[in-house]
Motif scaffolding. Structure first.
Motif, PDB file in Angstrom:
ATOM      1  N   MET A 151      41.054  45.720  29.403  1.00  0.00           N
ATOM      2  CA  MET A 151      40.566  46.839  28.609  1.00  0.00           C
ATOM      3  C   MET A 151      41.664  47.357  27.673  1.00  0.00           C
ATOM      4  N   ALA A 152      42.902  47.363  28.152  1.00  0.00           N
ATOM      5  CA  ALA A 152      44.015  47.815  27.326  1.00  0.00           C
ATOM      6  C   ALA A 152      44.210  46.911  26.111  1.00  0.00           C
ATOM      7  N   PHE A 153      43.941  45.619  26.293  1.00  0.00           N
ATOM      8  CA  PHE A 153      44.043  44.664  25.190  1.00  0.00           C
ATOM      9  C   PHE A 153      42.767  44.615  24.342  1.00  0.00           C
ATOM     10  N   GLY A 154      41.769  45.392  24.725  1.00  0.00           N
ATOM     11  CA  GLY A 154      40.509  45.401  23.992  1.00  0.00           C
ATOM     12  C   GLY A 154      39.677  44.159  24.209  1.00  0.00           C
ATOM     13  N   ALA A 155      39.952  43.433  25.311  1.00  0.00           N
ATOM     14  CA  ALA A 155      39.246  42.171  25.570  1.00  0.00           C
ATOM     15  C   ALA A 155      37.903  42.394  26.245  1.00  0.00           C
ATOM     16  N   VAL A 156      37.736  43.517  26.971  1.00  0.00           N
ATOM     17  CA  VAL A 156      36.454  43.840  27.592  1.00  0.00           C
ATOM     18  C   VAL A 156      36.131  45.307  27.348  1.00  0.00           C
ATOM     19  N   HIS A 157      34.851  45.598  27.311  1.00  0.00           N
ATOM     20  CA  HIS A 157      34.355  46.974  27.198  1.00  0.00           C
ATOM     21  C   HIS A 157      33.302  47.151  28.284  1.00  0.00           C
ATOM     22  N   VAL A 158      33.558  48.071  29.209  1.00  0.00           N
ATOM     23  CA  VAL A 158      32.716  48.220  30.390  1.00  0.00           C
ATOM     24  C   VAL A 158      31.914  49.517  30.288  1.00  0.00           C
TER      25      VAL A 158
ATOM     26  N   ILE B 114      26.862  47.020  38.579  1.00  0.00           N
ATOM     27  CA  ILE B 114      26.897  48.458  38.328  1.00  0.00           C
ATOM     28  C   ILE B 114      27.350  48.744  36.898  1.00  0.00           C
ATOM     29  N   PHE B 115      28.360  47.992  36.471  1.00  0.00           N
ATOM     30  CA  PHE B 115      28.854  48.127  35.101  1.00  0.00           C
ATOM     31  C   PHE B 115      28.499  46.866  34.321  1.00  0.00           C
ATOM     32  N   ILE B 116      28.292  47.011  33.035  1.00  0.00           N
ATOM     33  CA  ILE B 116      27.928  45.876  32.198  1.00  0.00           C
ATOM     34  C   ILE B 116      28.952  45.720  31.079  1.00  0.00           C
ATOM     35  N   GLN B 117      29.069  44.492  30.589  1.00  0.00           N
ATOM     36  CA  GLN B 117      30.014  44.181  29.538  1.00  0.00           C
ATOM     37  C   GLN B 117      29.264  43.533  28.368  1.00  0.00           C
ATOM     38  N   PRO B 118      28.757  44.322  27.459  1.00  0.00           N
ATOM     39  CA  PRO B 118      28.007  43.756  26.337  1.00  0.00           C
ATOM     40  C   PRO B 118      28.914  42.948  25.411  1.00  0.00           C
ATOM     41  N   GLY B 119      28.352  41.886  24.869  1.00  0.00           N
ATOM     42  CA  GLY B 119      29.078  41.105  23.867  1.00  0.00           C
ATOM     43  C   GLY B 119      30.215  40.268  24.415  1.00  0.00           C
ATOM     44  N   LYS B 120      30.109  39.786  25.669  1.00  0.00           N
ATOM     45  CA  LYS B 120      31.156  38.929  26.214  1.00  0.00           C
ATOM     46  C   LYS B 120      31.238  37.642  25.405  1.00  0.00           C
ATOM     47  N   GLN B 121      32.447  37.209  25.090  1.00  0.00           N
ATOM     48  CA  GLN B 121      32.631  36.008  24.292  1.00  0.00           C
ATOM     49  C   GLN B 121      32.618  34.779  25.186  1.00  0.00           C
TER      50      GLN B 121
ATOM     51  N   ASP C 122      34.326  31.880  24.717  1.00  0.00           N
ATOM     52  CA  ASP C 122      35.622  31.217  24.866  1.00  0.00           C
ATOM     53  C   ASP C 122      36.745  32.194  24.554  1.00  0.00           C
ATOM     54  N   ASP C 123      37.197  32.921  25.545  1.00  0.00           N
ATOM     55  CA  ASP C 123      38.235  33.918  25.362  1.00  0.00           C
ATOM     56  C   ASP C 123      39.161  33.852  26.563  1.00  0.00           C
ATOM     57  N   ILE C 124      40.409  33.412  26.362  1.00  0.00           N
ATOM     58  CA  ILE C 124      41.313  33.246  27.500  1.00  0.00           C
ATOM     59  C   ILE C 124      41.839  34.580  28.011  1.00  0.00           C
ATOM     60  N   VAL C 125      41.571  35.670  27.301  1.00  0.00           N
ATOM     61  CA  VAL C 125      42.014  36.978  27.780  1.00  0.00           C
ATOM     62  C   VAL C 125      40.995  37.574  28.743  1.00  0.00           C
ATOM     63  N   ASN C 126      39.707  37.558  28.390  1.00  0.00           N
ATOM     64  CA  ASN C 126      38.699  38.126  29.297  1.00  0.00           C
ATOM     65  C   ASN C 126      38.042  37.069  30.192  1.00  0.00           C
ATOM     66  N   GLY C 127      38.389  35.809  30.002  1.00  0.00           N
ATOM     67  CA  GLY C 127      37.851  34.756  30.863  1.00  0.00           C
ATOM     68  C   GLY C 127      36.591  34.124  30.343  1.00  0.00           C
ATOM     69  N   GLY C 128      35.997  34.699  29.297  1.00  0.00           N
ATOM     70  CA  GLY C 128      34.797  34.121  28.703  1.00  0.00           C
ATOM     71  C   GLY C 128      33.641  34.030  29.674  1.00  0.00           C
ATOM     72  N   ALA C 129      32.854  32.986  29.543  1.00  0.00           N
ATOM     73  CA  ALA C 129      31.630  32.832  30.331  1.00  0.00           C
ATOM     74  C   ALA C 129      31.924  32.532  31.801  1.00  0.00           C
TER      75      ALA C 129
ATOM     76  N   PRO D  99      29.242  42.040  41.187  1.00  0.00           N
ATOM     77  CA  PRO D  99      28.235  43.105  41.281  1.00  0.00           C
ATOM     78  C   PRO D  99      28.734  44.486  40.868  1.00  0.00           C
ATOM     79  N   VAL D 100      30.043  44.700  40.882  1.00  0.00           N
ATOM     80  CA  VAL D 100      30.561  46.018  40.480  1.00  0.00           C
ATOM     81  C   VAL D 100      30.934  46.044  38.997  1.00  0.00           C
ATOM     82  N   LEU D 101      31.839  45.165  38.566  1.00  0.00           N
ATOM     83  CA  LEU D 101      32.391  45.249  37.209  1.00  0.00           C
ATOM     84  C   LEU D 101      31.678  44.377  36.178  1.00  0.00           C
ATOM     85  N   GLY D 102      30.790  43.505  36.621  1.00  0.00           N
ATOM     86  CA  GLY D 102      29.969  42.780  35.661  1.00  0.00           C
ATOM     87  C   GLY D 102      30.529  41.476  35.138  1.00  0.00           C
TER      88      GLY D 102
END
Length: 287
Positions: free
Chosen positions: A109-116, A235-242, A244-251, A221-224
């Motif tokens: 989140m600090a790197f802006g790679a995920v938005h929860v 419980i939490f969702i992450q819209p717009g997951k990429q 192929d992204d080595i920072v957020n892990g992608g799919a 189930p908690v962080l999505g």
């Protein structure tokens, strides 16, 4: 050296053969269950409950199958022993995994790679079912990979041999999961090393099982995040997951992230130091 390698290959073949037979039995049972639910309409209510039923059945098959493999000569009573006076220590596995998951997510989140975002429509009952499901998943994988593979190989050879081989097999068993990458495979190897180190701290599966449960539960189930490539309600969702992204892990999820790689390396090193202080053969030291 040649005799040692041949002995290791022989023992690997024994464990691999038993594991393959076990997986084939599970495959046949799962296929039969799928046929019944698909064509007869006999469902337990939801696909999630079906998964819980299958995992519970897998647990029974797992224990029954390996308890009868007397040639392995393993002390199952010790491997499965749960001491109530060690409950707090075992629960540290659950706590450490949760802290690691939230720490990794915070860095992303600090790197802006995920938005929860909070999912107001999420069901608490569904969360409870996921928790039960991941208890079964954690127990089954830890009994097989650490209780059988690590214990047998460490008795026959060394802690180092047990960890290297079991971690490789553990990662390889996830190769057929969706969206696996080279980086996610590396992280699965590191996870296998950590879980084996946790097993070596206690010589039973519960510390590793609770770590495994917490790791899967909080990232999925908690962080999505997808759990090893498998998506689920959360419980939490992450819209717009990429994809192929080595920072957020992608799919593949959090386990496909380079941040996870660095955190797992540091945690494994900390466990190595703890094992070394306890005069247990170091898990990642060269022989």
């Amino acid at each position: 050296m040649k005799n040692i390698l041949l002995s290791i290959l022989k023992d690997f073949g024994i464990l691999f053969g038993y594991t393959l037979i076990y997986i084939l039995i599970l495959g046949i049972g799962s296929y039969a269950f799928e046929l019944v639910t698909r064509f007869d309409g006999r469902r337990l209510g939801t696909f999630l409950l079906d998964d819980v039923f299958l995992k519970a059945s897998e647990t029974i098959i797992l224990l029954t199958f390996f308890f009868k493999r007397r040639t392995l000569r393993l002390n199952y009573s010790r491997i499965l022993r749960f001491k109530t006076n060690k409950l707090l220590f075992a629960n540290q596995g659950f706590g450490f995994a949760a802290l690691l998951i939230f720490f990794i997510t915070g860095l992303m989140m600090a790197f802006g790679a995920v938005h929860v975002y909070f999912n107001a429509a999420y069901s608490v009952a569904e969360l409870g079912i996921y928790f039960i499901l991941f208890i079964l998943v954690g127990f089954n994988e830890e009994f097989l990979m650490r209780g059988i593979w690590v214990e047998y190989l460490r008795k026959r050879h060394s802690d180092f041999t047990a960890i290297v081989i079991s971690s490789g097999v553990f990662a390889a068993l996830h190769l057929f999961n969706p969206n696996v990458t080279a980086l996610s495979f590396l992280n699965l190897l590191l996870a296998g090393v950590i879980l084996a180190q946790l097993y070596l701290l206690t010589k039973n599966i519960w510390l590793a099982t609770l770590f495994h449960l917490s790791w899967n539960f909080f990232q999925g189930p908690v962080l999505g995040f997808s759990v090893s490539g498998l998506s689920m309600h959360s419980i939490f969702i992450q819209p717009g997951k990429q994809a192929d992204d080595i920072v957020n892990g992608g799919a593949f999820g959090l386990e496909g992230s380079v941040i996870t790689t660095m955190v797992l390396l540091l945690f494994s090193f900390a466990l190595y130091q703890k094992l070394k202080r306890r005069q247990v053969k170091p898990a990642i030291a060269l022989q």
